[in-house]
Design a protein around this motif. Structure first.
Motif, PDB file in Angstrom:
ATOM      1  N   SER A 140       7.679   2.579  49.992  1.00 39.67           N
ATOM      2  CA  SER A 140       7.083   2.903  51.398  1.00 39.67           C
ATOM      3  C   SER A 140       8.208   3.333  52.568  1.00 39.67           C
ATOM      4  O   SER A 140       8.869   2.039  52.534  1.00 39.67           O
ATOM      5  CB  SER A 140       5.970   1.650  51.540  1.00 39.67           C
ATOM      6  OG  SER A 140       5.513   3.451  52.417  1.00 39.67           O
ATOM      7  N   ARG A 141       8.354   4.398  53.137  1.00 40.90           N
ATOM      8  CA  ARG A 141       8.753   4.392  54.485  1.00 40.90           C
ATOM      9  C   ARG A 141       8.547   4.987  55.051  1.00 40.90           C
ATOM     10  O   ARG A 141       7.510   5.696  55.181  1.00 40.90           O
ATOM     11  CB  ARG A 141      10.189   5.053  53.436  1.00 40.90           C
ATOM     12  CG  ARG A 141      10.997   5.209  55.009  1.00 40.90           C
ATOM     13  CD  ARG A 141      12.218   6.148  54.726  1.00 40.90           C
ATOM     14  NE  ARG A 141      12.897   7.326  55.985  1.00 40.90           N
ATOM     15  CZ  ARG A 141      13.698   8.183  55.573  1.00 40.90           C
ATOM     16  NH1 ARG A 141      14.222   8.403  54.477  1.00 40.90           N
ATOM     17  NH2 ARG A 141      13.730   8.124  57.015  1.00 40.90           N
ATOM     18  N   LYS A 142       7.716   4.130  56.163  1.00 39.67           N
ATOM     19  CA  LYS A 142       7.643   4.463  57.598  1.00 39.67           C
ATOM     20  C   LYS A 142       7.834   5.797  58.442  1.00 39.67           C
ATOM     21  O   LYS A 142       8.683   5.967  58.208  1.00 39.67           O
ATOM     22  CB  LYS A 142       7.352   3.014  58.120  1.00 39.67           C
ATOM     23  CG  LYS A 142       5.743   3.605  59.384  1.00 39.67           C
ATOM     24  CD  LYS A 142       5.489   2.292  59.443  1.00 39.67           C
ATOM     25  CE  LYS A 142       4.168   2.163  60.904  1.00 39.67           C
ATOM     26  NZ  LYS A 142       3.270   1.117  61.275  1.00 39.67           N
ATOM     27  N   ALA A 143       6.581   6.840  58.709  1.00 43.85           N
ATOM     28  CA  ALA A 143       6.826   7.384  59.396  1.00 43.85           C
ATOM     29  C   ALA A 143       7.682   7.401  60.832  1.00 43.85           C
ATOM     30  O   ALA A 143       7.315   6.502  61.249  1.00 43.85           O
ATOM     31  CB  ALA A 143       6.478   8.422  59.504  1.00 43.85           C
ATOM     32  N   GLY A 144       9.225   7.592  60.963  1.00 42.88           N
ATOM     33  CA  GLY A 144       9.854   8.215  62.220  1.00 42.88           C
ATOM     34  C   GLY A 144      10.889   6.398  62.432  1.00 42.88           C
ATOM     35  O   GLY A 144      11.231   5.993  63.299  1.00 42.88           O
ATOM     36  N   GLU A 145      10.484   5.882  60.811  1.00 44.82           N
ATOM     37  CA  GLU A 145      12.273   4.431  60.572  1.00 44.82           C
ATOM     38  C   GLU A 145      12.899   5.327  59.433  1.00 44.82           C
ATOM     39  O   GLU A 145      12.561   5.146  58.685  1.00 44.82           O
ATOM     40  CB  GLU A 145      10.547   3.398  60.188  1.00 44.82           C
ATOM     41  CG  GLU A 145       9.801   1.793  61.383  1.00 44.82           C
ATOM     42  CD  GLU A 145       9.028   1.288  61.101  1.00 44.82           C
ATOM     43  OE1 GLU A 145       9.524   1.005  60.182  1.00 44.82           O
ATOM     44  OE2 GLU A 145       7.893   1.504  61.860  1.00 44.82           O
ATOM     45  N   GLY A 146      13.916   4.498  59.669  1.00 45.03           N
ATOM     46  CA  GLY A 146      14.858   4.624  58.609  1.00 45.03           C
ATOM     47  C   GLY A 146      14.844   4.165  57.209  1.00 45.03           C
ATOM     48  O   GLY A 146      15.332   4.392  56.364  1.00 45.03           O
ATOM     49  N   ASN A 147      14.412   2.881  57.582  1.00 48.29           N
ATOM     50  CA  ASN A 147      14.508   2.194  56.119  1.00 48.29           C
ATOM     51  C   ASN A 147      13.755   2.098  55.194  1.00 48.29           C
ATOM     52  O   ASN A 147      12.536   1.433  55.674  1.00 48.29           O
ATOM     53  CB  ASN A 147      15.095   0.811  56.021  1.00 48.29           C
ATOM     54  CG  ASN A 147      14.893   0.294  57.245  1.00 48.29           C
ATOM     55  OD1 ASN A 147      14.434   0.318  58.457  1.00 48.29           O
ATOM     56  ND2 ASN A 147      15.085  -0.993  57.395  1.00 48.29           N
ATOM     57  N   ALA A 148      13.549   2.043  53.837  1.00 46.60           N
ATOM     58  CA  ALA A 148      11.880   1.783  52.675  1.00 46.60           C
ATOM     59  C   ALA A 148      11.805   0.195  52.283  1.00 46.60           C
ATOM     60  O   ALA A 148      12.403  -0.269  52.355  1.00 46.60           O
ATOM     61  CB  ALA A 148      12.554   3.222  51.823  1.00 46.60           C
ATOM     62  N   TRP A 149      11.219   0.174  52.137  1.00 48.43           N
ATOM     63  CA  TRP A 149      10.281  -1.353  51.730  1.00 48.43           C
ATOM     64  C   TRP A 149       9.833  -1.408  50.159  1.00 48.43           C
ATOM     65  O   TRP A 149       9.164  -0.265  49.939  1.00 48.43           O
ATOM     66  CB  TRP A 149       9.823  -1.757  52.530  1.00 48.43           C
ATOM     67  CG  TRP A 149      10.446  -2.122  53.950  1.00 48.43           C
ATOM     68  CD1 TRP A 149      10.611  -1.412  55.379  1.00 48.43           C
ATOM     69  CD2 TRP A 149      11.598  -3.252  54.347  1.00 48.43           C
ATOM     70  NE1 TRP A 149      10.843  -2.336  55.703  1.00 48.43           N
ATOM     71  CE2 TRP A 149      11.403  -3.599  55.356  1.00 48.43           C
ATOM     72  CE3 TRP A 149      11.636  -4.224  53.374  1.00 48.43           C
ATOM     73  CZ2 TRP A 149      12.642  -4.573  56.024  1.00 48.43           C
ATOM     74  CZ3 TRP A 149      12.082  -5.633  54.260  1.00 48.43           C
ATOM     75  CH2 TRP A 149      12.913  -5.391  55.242  1.00 48.43           C
ATOM     76  N   HIS A 150      10.358  -2.113  49.320  1.00 48.67           N
ATOM     77  CA  HIS A 150      10.141  -2.471  48.028  1.00 48.67           C
ATOM     78  C   HIS A 150       9.118  -3.710  47.573  1.00 48.67           C
ATOM     79  O   HIS A 150       9.813  -4.711  48.248  1.00 48.67           O
ATOM     80  CB  HIS A 150      11.323  -2.393  47.265  1.00 48.67           C
ATOM     81  CG  HIS A 150      10.535  -1.954  45.653  1.00 48.67           C
ATOM     82  ND1 HIS A 150      10.524  -3.644  44.493  1.00 48.67           N
ATOM     83  CD2 HIS A 150      10.266  -1.191  44.465  1.00 48.67           C
ATOM     84  CE1 HIS A 150       9.938  -3.434  43.747  1.00 48.67           C
ATOM     85  NE2 HIS A 150      10.277  -1.879  43.485  1.00 48.67           N
ATOM     86  N   TRP A 151       7.595  -3.442  47.396  1.00 48.28           N
ATOM     87  CA  TRP A 151       6.785  -4.043  47.059  1.00 48.28           C
ATOM     88  C   TRP A 151       6.645  -4.341  45.995  1.00 48.28           C
ATOM     89  O   TRP A 151       6.867  -3.017  45.065  1.00 48.28           O
ATOM     90  CB  TRP A 151       5.552  -4.147  47.955  1.00 48.28           C
ATOM     91  CG  TRP A 151       4.166  -4.952  48.103  1.00 48.28           C
ATOM     92  CD1 TRP A 151       3.844  -5.937  48.697  1.00 48.28           C
ATOM     93  CD2 TRP A 151       3.187  -4.827  47.116  1.00 48.28           C
ATOM     94  NE1 TRP A 151       3.039  -6.117  48.504  1.00 48.28           N
ATOM     95  CE2 TRP A 151       2.194  -5.910  47.531  1.00 48.28           C
ATOM     96  CE3 TRP A 151       2.926  -4.341  45.746  1.00 48.28           C
ATOM     97  CZ2 TRP A 151       1.462  -6.147  47.049  1.00 48.28           C
ATOM     98  CZ3 TRP A 151       1.558  -4.681  45.218  1.00 48.28           C
ATOM     99  CH2 TRP A 151       1.293  -5.818  45.555  1.00 48.28           C
ATOM    100  N   GLU A 152       6.241  -5.764  45.101  1.00 46.01           N
ATOM    101  CA  GLU A 152       6.182  -5.562  43.981  1.00 46.01           C
ATOM    102  C   GLU A 152       5.463  -7.035  43.222  1.00 46.01           C
ATOM    103  O   GLU A 152       5.461  -8.102  43.653  1.00 46.01           O
ATOM    104  CB  GLU A 152       7.482  -5.881  42.848  1.00 46.01           C
ATOM    105  CG  GLU A 152       7.409  -5.809  41.180  1.00 46.01           C
ATOM    106  CD  GLU A 152       8.922  -6.029  40.533  1.00 46.01           C
ATOM    107  OE1 GLU A 152       9.917  -5.427  41.586  1.00 46.01           O
ATOM    108  OE2 GLU A 152       8.738  -6.775  40.161  1.00 46.01           O
ATOM    109  N   SER A 153       4.586  -6.709  42.518  1.00 49.53           N
ATOM    110  CA  SER A 153       3.496  -7.977  42.334  1.00 49.53           C
ATOM    111  C   SER A 153       2.620  -7.468  40.905  1.00 49.53           C
ATOM    112  O   SER A 153       2.996  -6.354  40.150  1.00 49.53           O
ATOM    113  CB  SER A 153       2.468  -8.587  43.029  1.00 49.53           C
ATOM    114  OG  SER A 153       1.736  -9.900  42.686  1.00 49.53           O
TER     115      SER A 153
END
Ligand code: ADP
Length: 655
Positions: A140-153
């Motif tokens: 996911s990448r939040k609108a207005g922010e440069g980097n994305a994040w990866h979540w896993e479970s």
């Protein structure tokens, strides 16, 4: 950067355990949950971009894409919505925001089927993915922010978060499909699920049978509430409810209208079929959502719906507000006020219609939301009459629920008021001594057990000209109405009026400050005594509530009412003029007052004195023993009997 391992909040772990192990038969609903979230995310970004257009730059048209990859055994739901950053991921996918989750989990653990049936009621949202996936990834990448994040479970106790890469804002939810869930890798099956559950989603949902292909739009992609009523099936209405309310239950009813006039707006409002776990929590969300020209604005516009209709779910869409309407502008906005009044009027009308049409279904509604609707009785004086007519009650004489109209039709000759009693539990209330005189005369008494019932009768104190009166307050105005079992010659023996007056006077003197008055009562038939509040005071139940909540220092003094027909009172009255019996009568006064307190559920101020007096009275009732000892030598006798009991016990042990 390496991945960070975090534990789920304990409640989430519990929930996930139930979800992954459940044999829930409608597993396919996981997809509707993910699409619903994706659609909400697009709505949120569209709204945010009204004031910050740069947020959607290069983002293209809002869309949801569902991609099947049979080789990797994944099903991916992507959106170009608002997205989540690291904190959002932890907050949204690592904890449960729903208040009332604790209560829900408790019920789940107790449920015989391990909670499977409750999954359907609660809506486990995103976590439903784990019904079909052995592993879930979220990029996911939040609108207005440069980097994305990866979540896993893998849906056990923990999840991992690391930095990731994604070209634009939005979210991909990647499900690694379980062995037993192959069906969810079949394009036809997925198309059918989207058509069934998500056709009403207002943005296009594209299905790609393989990652390589373009894909095609599967849904109608127009906001459901904008379509003509006759073009919407019952199933579609129900599915839209699931989406808009984030609920799994069947709606009890809905109301869909388009209004053109001074203000143009469309309403699609639902009344849930089940009581949410957090109905009484102020922070609950997913109520009625405000849209302006099909653009989602907010889900917490407080003024849109009066608090006593807070069980409503759905959509209000208006043409007449500016798209960039701010929260401040929504407050005390006359247009919103206009819509609120219209909503209130229409919902009340719909309830009236359903109440007249289907008694049983209406009672289901009432059992779920009656306690909330009753708040309107004091919050909304303008609709009080109508709400009183919609109200249903338990009563001392009926097994089911009755309306005030039913009550009025069953009134006895000479009855001039509607009587009620408040407390915690209707069965306990039914046994209250204060009811006896009314029931003996064939008069019904409403049993009010909702917390709100302590308040509204003070405000709405009459119905169609009949006053509402508490049977635990003031004088019982029953003298004009003959008791049912009073059959002329069989008239019960009454204590002589004069004797009762003397007895009352002695009681009053003996009890002093402990009561505000002692008087003979018409309200009692089989009990000897009861407590009531004065005419002007608060009801006793309300006082106890306020005291529990530390809003009241001490309970007001009660009035002790005595029953002149009761054998015990008759007997005491006959001895009232006898000086020698004075001590006995005074003790009886204290004992009877304590008895009345116990029945009322009020604490005894001096339990030791109560115990002493009671023992003395019990002893008096026992026959004189062989030694010719009189009850006056009480203590001695008690000691002896205790001694002999000890001996018997020892002998038993030795054997
Ligand atoms: P609910 O949607 O009922 O609140 P969920 O567990 O489905 O519960 O989702 C929790 C929260 O996670 C959502 O309220 C939302 O804030 C966030 N969320 C879930 N999916 C997405 C998504 N695709 N894009 C952005 N936020 C999301």
């Amino acid at each position: 950067m390496s991945a960070e391992k975090l534990d789920f909040q304990a409640e989430v772990s519990k929930l996930l355990h139930i979800v992954t192990h459940s044999l829930y038969s409608d597993r396919e609903v996981f997809l509707r949950e993910l699409i619903s979230n994706a659609s909400d995310a697009c709505d949120k970004l569209r709204y945010a971009a009204l004031t910050r257009p740069e947020l959607t730059e290069g983002n293209g048209e809002f869309a949801i894409t569902v991609t099947i990859d049979k080789d990797r055994r994944t099903l991916t739901v992507s959106d170009n919505g608002i997205g989540m950053n690291r904190d959002d991921l932890i907050e949204n996918l690592g904890t449960i925001a729903h208040s009332g989750t604790g209560a829900f989990l408790e019920q789940m653990e107790k449920a015989e089927d391990g909670g499977v049936s409750l999954i359907g009621q609660f809506g486990v949202g995103f976590y439903a993915s784990f019904m079909v996936a052995e592993k879930v990834e979220v990029l996911s990448r939040k609108a207005g922010e440069g980097n994305a994040w990866h979540w896993e479970s893998e849906g056990t106790g923990s999840y991992e978060i690391a930095e990731g890469e994604r070209p634009g804002p939005g979210t991909d939810v990647i499900l690694h499909i379980r062995k037993d869930a192959d069906e969810f890798l079949e394009a036809e099956r997925i198309r059918q699920i989207i058509k069934t559950y998500s056709d009403h989603i207002a943005i296009p949902i594209r299905l790609k049978a393989t990652p390589e292909e373009e894909g095609e739009t599967v849904n109608q992609a127009s906001a459901l509430w904008t379509r003509a009523k006759q073009d919407i099936s019952e199933e579609q209405y129900k599915e839209f409810y699931h989406h808009i309310a984030h609920a799994f239950d069947e709606p009890w009813g809905w109301l869909h209208t388009h209004v053109e006039g001074k203000v143009d707006y469309t309403l699609l409002l639902y009344i849930p079929g089940q009581k949410p776990f957090d109905l009484f929590r102020p922070e609950r969300k997913h109520g009625v959502k405000l849209y302006v020209k099909r653009v989602f604005i907010t889900e917490d516009c407080e003024d849109l719906v009066p608090p006593y209709l807070r069980f409503l779910r759905g959509v209000v869409d208006t043409e007449d507000l500016p798209l960039n309407v701010s929260r401040e502008l929504l407050q005390n906005n006359p247009l919103i006020g206009h819509i609120r009044n219209a909503i209130t009027k229409r919902v009340i009308k719909e309830l009236e219609r359903r109440a007249a049409k289907d008694k049983e279904a209406y009672e289901t509604f009432w059992n779920n939301f009656g306690a909330v609707l009753k708040e309107g009785l004091y919050e909304d004086p303008g609709n009080r009459e109508k709400l009183l007519k919609l109200a249903r009650f338990r009563s001392a004489k009926s097994d089911g629920l009755i309306s005030l109209e039913d009550y009025r039709n069953a009134m006895v000759e000479g009855q001039k008021a509607i009587y009620y009693i408040t407390g915690e539990d209707s069965e306990a209330l039914r046994q209250s001594p204060q009811l006896e005189g009314y029931l003996a005369r064939g008069i019904d008494v409403l049993l009010l057990t909702d917390p709100i019932d302590d308040f509204w009768p003070q405000m709405s104190d009459e119905y169609e000209g009949l006053p509402l009166r508490s049977v635990t307050r003031g004088q019982a105005d029953l003298d004009d109405i003959a008791a049912k079992d009073d059959k002329g010659d069989e008239k019960k023996e009454n204590a002589a009026k004069g004797d009762i007056a003397v007895l009352t006077a002695i009681f009053k003197q003996a009890l002093g400050d402990e009561v505000s008055d002692v008087r003979s009562s018409a309200r009692l038939t089989s009990s000897a005594v009861c407590l009531v509040a004065g005419d002007t005071g608060l009801d006793m139940h309300l006082e106890r509530l306020l005291k529990q909540q530390n809003q009241l220092e001490a309970l007001n003094k009660r009035i002790l009412e005595i029953n002149p027909d009761h054998p015990l009172i008759r007997n005491l009255a006959a001895k009232a003029k006898d000086k020698a019996a004075r001590k006995l009568i005074e003790d009886a006064a204290h004992l009877l007052l304590d008895q009345a307190r116990v029945i009322e559920g009020e604490p005894l101020p001096d339990p030791a004195a109560f115990a002493r007096r009671q023992s003395e009275f019990l002893l008096r009732a026992l026959p004189e023993d062989a030694d010719g000892q009189t009850p006056a030598a009480a203590d001695d006798t008690a000691e002896k009997s205790a001694e002999s009991a000890d001996k018997t016990a020892k002998a038993e042990e030795d054997r």
